[in-house]
Design an enzyme around this catalytic site. Structure first.
Site, PDB file in Angstrom:
ATOM      1  CD  GLN A 160      -2.705   0.382   0.072  1.00 15.81           C
ATOM      2  OE1 GLN A 160      -3.156  -0.560   0.203  1.00 15.81           O
ATOM      3  NE2 GLN A 160      -4.128   1.110  -0.486  1.00 15.81           N
ATOM      4  CG  HIS A 178      -1.189   2.769  -4.497  1.00 18.46           C
ATOM      5  ND1 HIS A 178      -1.542   2.544  -5.143  1.00 18.46           N
ATOM      6  CD2 HIS A 178      -0.987   1.565  -3.008  1.00 18.46           C
ATOM      7  CE1 HIS A 178      -2.364   1.617  -5.811  1.00 18.46           C
ATOM      8  NE2 HIS A 178      -2.025   0.774  -4.100  1.00 18.46           N
ATOM      9  CD  GLU A 194      -8.516   3.028  -1.310  1.00 18.02           C
ATOM     10  OE1 GLU A 194      -8.208   2.527  -1.991  1.00 18.02           O
ATOM     11  OE2 GLU A 194      -7.119   3.363  -0.475  1.00 18.02           O
ATOM     12  CG  HIS A 195      -7.360  -1.037   0.466  1.00 14.60           C
ATOM     13  ND1 HIS A 195      -6.551   0.104   0.097  1.00 14.60           N
ATOM     14  CD2 HIS A 195      -8.290  -1.680  -0.858  1.00 14.60           C
ATOM     15  CE1 HIS A 195      -6.813   0.304  -1.349  1.00 14.60           C
ATOM     16  NE2 HIS A 195      -7.797  -1.178  -1.874  1.00 14.60           N
ATOM     17  CG  ASP A 232      -5.461  -2.479  -5.531  1.00 15.25           C
ATOM     18  OD1 ASP A 232      -6.348  -1.892  -4.947  1.00 15.25           O
ATOM     19  OD2 ASP A 232      -3.652  -2.777  -4.738  1.00 15.25           O
ATOM     20  CG  HIS A 280     -48.516  21.094  -3.835  1.00 12.43           C
ATOM     21  ND1 HIS A 280     -47.768  21.663  -3.875  1.00 12.43           N
ATOM     22  CD2 HIS A 280     -47.524  19.950  -3.698  1.00 12.43           C
ATOM     23  CE1 HIS A 280     -46.970  21.531  -4.258  1.00 12.43           C
ATOM     24  NE2 HIS A 280     -46.385  20.701  -4.165  1.00 12.43           N
TER      25      HIS A 280
END
Length: 422
Positions: free
Chosen positions: A250, A253, A318-319, A352, A411
């Site tokens: 990770q 990245h 996220e993960h 991924d 209405h």
């Protein structure tokens, strides 16, 4: 709880200079269209674009520049992604039901978004996987037009051939060589070459994210993505090599990626640090990964597994990986995450690339209330009702009284004239 290693940087904050720069780019795209795209490509990428749109011949030629085994791997990944998206679609059903009020029928239709812009980032690495992850679910959902944008690769002077091949495998309809905030602006407002879309999906850098923020409302978006994240929950039975390499995976990245380890074992924590340093020395991306880990990595020693679960649910990563003796039992208690990876043989890398779940996921704690890209991202649930004369009479008293309370007398009258005939 003991902070064994603390992050020393804040990985994401909104930058006013970026906001101003993006606003200028968007306004210039609205004003000058293709001319501004070409100008920005020269300015940011030092590439003279001959054409913004990638021709079918260029896409076909890209296959000759990508190793056959890589093409086959992308096709296999596409099969898995398509399979999962199709199974998700099967869970979505139209609805039509008669209510307890006689003469009243309610329902909803599942209507695909007509046109989608798929943004595939460039940056350090080509991302053919993102091309697949965005475009395949959109096509499975029934989107008629998928227009993909991706920046030029400096090596090739156009979109990286692996990305072009992936977009072709995914079945996109149009491909444009444009990246950054200008791509988001072009997809939103259109240019001489690029027709505007209804929804934009895909991750990107801070300029792309800020552009998506600024155009939201003019066009739909999937989410506002921040730096990538992983959180690993591990006990004393976890394999420190597996944990270490997944934290590094990770971290490689980008310099802002965030990796976190929650463990009940201090012994494991130290072993992970040792293994992480060993792997960093071996990897060609080790320098980037190590710096990211040093700046943003966190290790927390928890008193027990329940505390680890509680902290994980608060972070909403996220993960999220689970490396414990009772991994399925722990996984059942985890509520907030973008994508969950259960067991030591389930690294984030599979999600991924090729397991089939999507890797475009919520970050920055937005997993508390949102989800990643899926087939439903590209489908609207549109409501309808059919009310007979009898149903109108049966609902009229309720509607008349509620409209009267709110002071919306037209209405109210719209029901009265139907019931009383005047």
């Amino acid at each position: 709880m003991i902070i064994y290693k603390e992050a020393i940087k804040k990985t994401y904050k909104r930058d006013l200079d970026v906001s101003k720069s993006v606003s200028e780019i968007i306004n210039n795209i609205i004003k000058d269209g293709d001319k501004e795209i070409i100008s920005l490509s020269k300015k940011f990428e030092n590439i003279d674009l001959e054409s913004i749109r990638i021709s079918k011949e260029s896409i076909k030629d890209a296959y000759n520049k990508v190793d056959y085994e890589i093409v086959e791997a992308m096709k296999k990944a596409a099969e898995q992604i398509k399979f999962y998206a199709e199974k998700q679609l099967e869970c979505l059903l139209p609805l039509e039901v008669k209510t307890s009020v006689e003469g009243v029928t309610l329902g909803h239709r599942l209507v695909p978004v007509e046109s989608v812009g798929a943004y595939v980032p460039g940056g350090r690495y080509p991302l053919p996987s993102t091309a697949l992850m965005l475009s395949i679910p959109a096509k499975v959902a029934g989107v008629k037009r998928v227009a993909a944008c991706s920046p030029a690769s400096k090596e090739f002077g156009t979109i990286h051939p692996a990305v072009l091949v992936a977009l072709d495998i995914a079945g996109v309809d149009e491909v444009y060589c444009v990246g950054g905030a200008q791509a988001i602006a072009a997809l939103t407002y259109g240019t001489e070459t690029i027709k505007s879309v209804d929804l934009i999906a895909g991750p990107g850098n801070k300029f792309v994210t800020e552009a998506k923020r600024q155009v939201l409302g003019e066009v739909g978006i999937d989410s506002l993505a921040g730096p990538s994240e992983v959180l690993i929950i591990a006990d004393e039975f976890a394999n420190p090599k597996y944990v270490a390499i997944d934290l590094l995976a990770q971290s490689e990245h980008d310099p802002n990626a965030r990796a976190t380890l929650l463990t009940t074992s201090e012994k494991l924590a130290q072993s992970v640090i040792n293994e992480l340093n060993n792997f960093a020395n071996e990897l060609s991306t080790g320098e980037i990964a190590r710096k990211s880990w040093e700046d943003n990595g966190t290790i927390i020693i928890t008193e027990n597994m329940d505390e680890a679960i509680k902290i994980s649910n608060e972070i909403a990563p996220e993960h999220l990986e689970v490396h414990t003796k009772n991994d399925k039992e722990v996984a059942e208690k985890l509520m907030h995450f973008g994508s969950l990876f259960i067991g030591e043989y389930t690294p984030v890398a599979f999600g991924d690339y090729c397991s089939g779940t999507n890797h475009t996921l919520p970050t920055m704690r937005t997993a508390r209330y949102s989800n990643g890209v899926w087939v439903g991202t590209f489908i609207k649930t549109s409501f309808y009702q059919h009310i007979t004369k009898e149903g109108c009479e049966n609902l009229s008293n309720t509607c008349i009284k509620m409209a009267g309370v709110e002071g919306l007398f037209a209405h109210q009258k719209s029901v009265i004239v139907r019931v009383n005939g005047k």
